[in-house]
Design an enzyme around this catalytic site. Sequence first.
Site, short mmCIF file in Angstrom:
data_model
loop_
_atom_site.label_atom_id
_atom_site.label_comp_id
_atom_site.label_asym_id
_atom_site.label_seq_id
_atom_site.Cartn_x
_atom_site.Cartn_y
_atom_site.Cartn_z
N SER A 1 49.28 46.33 27.06
CA SER A 1 49.52 47.95 27.89
C SER A 1 50.57 48.71 27.13
O SER A 1 50.99 49.39 27.51
CB SER A 1 50.60 47.35 29.14
OG SER A 1 50.13 46.95 30.04
N LYS B 1 49.68 52.09 27.20
CA LYS B 1 50.09 53.19 27.67
C LYS B 1 51.29 54.42 27.38
O LYS B 1 51.74 55.48 27.61
CB LYS B 1 51.04 52.62 28.99
CG LYS B 1 49.67 51.69 29.96
CD LYS B 1 51.00 51.60 31.28
CE LYS B 1 49.37 50.73 32.53
NZ LYS B 1 49.47 49.33 31.83
N SER C 1 54.07 49.35 33.81
CA SER C 1 53.72 48.74 33.29
C SER C 1 52.42 49.15 34.46
O SER C 1 50.79 48.43 34.21
CB SER C 1 53.35 48.23 32.38
OG SER C 1 51.77 47.71 32.08
#
Length: 172
Positions: free
Chosen positions: A26, A29, A81
């Site tokens: 993640s 991102k 997320s």
Amino acid sequence: AYLVVDEETGKTVAEKNASFQAPIASTTKMVTALAARNLVKNNPAVTVTKEAASMTGARAGLRIGEQYLFSDLIRAMLVRSANDAAAALAIASSGSRSAFIAEMNRWCAVHSLTGTRFADPAGLSSQSVSSPAELVSITREFLAVPEFESAASLNSYTLTSTAGRSIPLKSL
């Protein structure tokens, strides 16, 4: 592998295999937010596609055809997320996930991140890799954007569609 850097001086405090490439999940991102911001001006409404709404893993709960402001999807992606928000931003920014992935990799090339490459905008692919040293550079770029630093510090956020549907989100 790790790299600890003094935030004020930029000097390395500790490191082990700082150039070792590994899947980055993640943390992807952060570059999704940076690349999308470079591509999209103002704060347009983004329509959720079937592809975005069908994302797995951490999700905001976006529905096909709903519209959200670009900045609200950024917050949803960073707070929760949310993979569906990441996909919606990618598609809205470049027309398709694959075109956006190419933009993410171009962003890395412009920033001399030769050991970082992306295979998706949400961090689901183990083919998205980086190193601790390059993640430090990405994090610095990310935190230099006040809107991103603020969103990343939130523990919760209420995402509201342009039609008024509210989705309470909590960080993972």
